[in-house]
Design an enzyme around this catalytic site. Structure first.
Site, short mmCIF file in Angstrom:
data_model
loop_
_atom_site.label_atom_id
_atom_site.label_comp_id
_atom_site.label_asym_id
_atom_site.label_seq_id
_atom_site.Cartn_x
_atom_site.Cartn_y
_atom_site.Cartn_z
N LYS A 102 -92.21 -94.41 -125.42
CA LYS A 102 -91.58 -94.67 -124.12
C LYS A 102 -92.56 -94.41 -122.97
O LYS A 102 -92.68 -95.22 -122.04
CB LYS A 102 -90.32 -93.80 -123.98
N CYS A 144 -89.19 -94.16 -112.66
CA CYS A 144 -89.66 -94.23 -114.05
C CYS A 144 -91.17 -94.42 -114.08
O CYS A 144 -91.90 -93.53 -114.52
CB CYS A 144 -88.98 -95.39 -114.76
N1 SAJ Z 1 -94.14 -103.66 -109.60
C1 SAJ Z 1 -95.29 -104.19 -109.03
N2 SAJ Z 1 -95.90 -105.25 -109.66
C2 SAJ Z 1 -95.38 -105.80 -110.80
C3 SAJ Z 1 -94.21 -105.24 -111.38
C4 SAJ Z 1 -93.62 -104.16 -110.75
O1 SAJ Z 1 -95.77 -103.72 -107.99
O2 SAJ Z 1 -95.97 -106.77 -111.28
C5 SAJ Z 1 -93.49 -102.49 -108.96
C6 SAJ Z 1 -92.04 -102.79 -108.51
O3 SAJ Z 1 -92.04 -103.43 -107.26
C7 SAJ Z 1 -91.46 -101.40 -108.48
C8 SAJ Z 1 -92.18 -100.69 -109.63
O4 SAJ Z 1 -93.33 -101.47 -109.91
O5 SAJ Z 1 -91.76 -100.75 -107.27
C9 SAJ Z 1 -91.37 -100.52 -110.90
O6 SAJ Z 1 -90.60 -101.69 -111.17
P1 SAJ Z 1 -90.44 -102.30 -112.63
O7 SAJ Z 1 -89.57 -103.50 -112.52
O8 SAJ Z 1 -91.76 -102.52 -113.23
O9 SAJ Z 1 -89.77 -101.16 -113.50
P2 SAJ Z 1 -88.51 -100.16 -113.36
O10 SAJ Z 1 -89.02 -98.85 -112.85
O11 SAJ Z 1 -87.37 -100.77 -112.65
O12 SAJ Z 1 -88.10 -100.01 -114.93
C10 SAJ Z 1 -89.08 -99.60 -115.88
C11 SAJ Z 1 -89.06 -100.55 -117.09
N3 SAJ Z 1 -90.23 -100.34 -117.92
C12 SAJ Z 1 -91.03 -101.36 -118.32
O13 SAJ Z 1 -90.84 -102.50 -117.99
C13 SAJ Z 1 -92.16 -101.02 -119.24
C14 SAJ Z 1 -87.78 -100.34 -117.90
O14 SAJ Z 1 -87.79 -101.11 -119.08
C15 SAJ Z 1 -87.63 -98.86 -118.25
O15 SAJ Z 1 -86.44 -98.61 -119.02
C16 SAJ Z 1 -87.53 -98.09 -116.95
O16 SAJ Z 1 -88.79 -98.25 -116.27
C17 SAJ Z 1 -87.26 -96.63 -117.28
O17 SAJ Z 1 -86.09 -96.22 -117.17
O18 SAJ Z 1 -88.16 -95.92 -117.74
#
Ligand code: SAJ
Length: 416
Positions: free
Chosen positions: A216, A270
């Site tokens: 994870k 996360c």
């Molecule tokens: N972000 C970027 N660029 C990207 C993708 C995301 O800047 O290309 C930023 C987003 O804007 C945001 C942050 O990253 O600020 C996180 O967003 P996210 O959509 O990547 O993830 P979370 O935090 O909503 O959810 C993540 C997920 N993990 C993965 O995709 C590996 C989810 O599956 C997990 O269950 C969750 O963390 C968790 O609970 O740990």
């Protein structure tokens, strides 16, 4: 049947949807939370968090009596622990994990544990936490045997099955995602697999508890490192006067390249947290993971400096900030780099800031107390001379591009 009653400890972003989905499969679920108001809201068939369609499922399972919430642990066949694992708050804590919520959950369920029970840790946790949980349970219940001593023959089975659902898509991903099942013995893994197979359509893959914990943390660290790479590229490209979005589009045409998107920083609770658990356990070794965190945490400051430079071009700068949420099309402002950027601009004394966030009805207190008001997108586009795109909400993507033509635009999400 071994799972007549499942108890979910912690009714937040993970626990409540998990409890509701299990209840919707006809299993009696007792949800436990220390927050009385959350328990009352759930028992009224309502929800205290924002997640699409969750209200419908909760209303239905509460109405049929399959889900009931309480503040005290009660006997059950399975206990699923889904409590927060934040950082310690002390100034010198240096991003070290705070496991006190898990310890409290262990103390809460220990008195009602009975031979044959399964205890599952769902909270994202540093490596070794499942063993600690089993240790806390053992100290509270010396009359029962645990897998660290008795392996497959233990009275109580313990496993780590980390949640992996994406906020905004929780109900769908809870069912469709594969699950990593890390039992403390193979009997623990087997029993946990049987439970997940009752509501998961994805595959259940068995491993050790420690590997499941690390899996994870690895998933979220992978994403953080990839976003840090994109954020670093965005800064390099600014200096070299190259459009980073075009660059990434081109590079991603290579069959083995898949770079994520730069942004104003990484938010949520996360991805910006979990990599630190690896750094905390292996500070000497986790060099790249730590550097990625520092790069992503620095990006909001870089954006603020870009805005200051743009504002300097005007005698009376009017800055429209498009978006406050931590990512697109949600209303969640927690740990949001967009919100931090706007707060920082207010601190720096900019008098005319127009905050636009179509997914909320009122500004958070940190902004409203400064006299700032929520502005509509149209008003902001009319009045501002500097426009900063902080979140790629669908409303912003759909905006007529000519409205940006006469403005200085800082587009941190590459939507324009
Ligand atoms: N972000 C970027 N660029 C990207 C993708 C995301 O800047 O290309 C930023 C987003 O804007 C945001 C942050 O990253 O600020 C996180 O967003 P996210 O959509 O990547 O993830 P979370 O935090 O909503 O959810 C993540 C997920 N993990 C993965 O995709 C590996 C989810 O599956 C997990 O269950 C969750 O963390 C968790 O609970 O740990």
């Amino acid at each position: 049947m071994p799972f007549q009653t499942v108890s979910v400890i912690g009714l937040g972003y993970i626990g409540l949807p998990t409890a509701a989905v299990i209840a919707s499969r006809g299993i009696d679920v007792i949800g436990v939370d220390v927050v009385k108001e959350a328990v009352e809201t759930i028992n009224a068939g309502k929800i205290h968090i924002v997640e699409p369609d969750l209200d419908i499922v909760v209303r239905s399972v509460v109405t049929t009596g399959k889900l009931r919430a309480t503040t005290q642990a009660e006997p059950a066949d399975v206990f699923m622990v889904a409590v927060p694992t934040p950082f310690k708050q002390a100034a010198d804590a240096n991003h070290s994990p705070d496991l006190s919520y898990i310890e409290s959950a262990a103390k809460m369920i220990a008195p009602v544990l009975a031979k044959g029970n399964l205890v599952i840790l769902e909270s994202t946790s540093p490596v070794g936490t499942t063993e600690k949980l089993a240790g806390w349970l053992k100290s509270a219940r010396p009359d029962l045997s645990f897998p660290q001593d008795k392996g497959d023959l233990a009275d109580i089975k313990v496993a780590h099955c980390p949640e992996r659902v994406l906020p905004g898509h929780v109900l769908q991903e809870l069912v469709s995602n594969d699950r990593v099942i890390g039992g403390m013995s193979s009997a623990c893994s087997q029993l946990a697999t049987q439970l997940y197979q009752k509501f998961v359509r994805g595959e259940c893959i068995v491993t050790s508890a420690r590997t499941a914990e690390m899996a994870k943390l690895t998933e979220n660290s992978f994403r953080d490192v990839n976003i840090a790479f994109a954020n670093e590229l965005s800064v390099i490209c600014d200096k070299l006067k190259i459009n980073v979005w075009e660059l990434i589009r081109l590079a991603n045409r290579h069959p083995r390249v898949n770079i994520l998107n730069p942004g104003p920083g990484v938010g949520g609770h996360c991805i910006a947290v979990d990599p630190w658990f690896i750094v905390d356990s292996c500070p000497e070794e986790a060099k790249m993971i730590k550097q990625a965190r520092l790069i992503n945490d620095d990006k909001p400051h870089y954006v603020v400096n870009q805005i200051i430079r743009a504002a300097d071009e005007f005698k009376r700068p009017v800055i429209a900030c498009l978006g406050l949420a931590f990512k697109a099309d949600i209303d969640d402002l927690r740990e949001s780099p967009a919100l931090n950027i706007v707060e920082d601009l207010v601190d720096k004394g900019f008098a005319e800031i127009l905050a636009v966030e179509p997914n909320i009805k009122k500004l958070p207190e940190s902004l409203s107390k400064t006299g700032l008001q929520l502005t509509s997108l149209d008003d902001a586009l009319d009045k501002a001379n500097v426009i900063v795109v902080l979140v790629d909400h669908k409303q912003f993507k759909a905006t007529d591009r000519t409205k940006f033509a006469t403005k200085v635009v800082i587009d941190t999400r590459g939507i324009i």
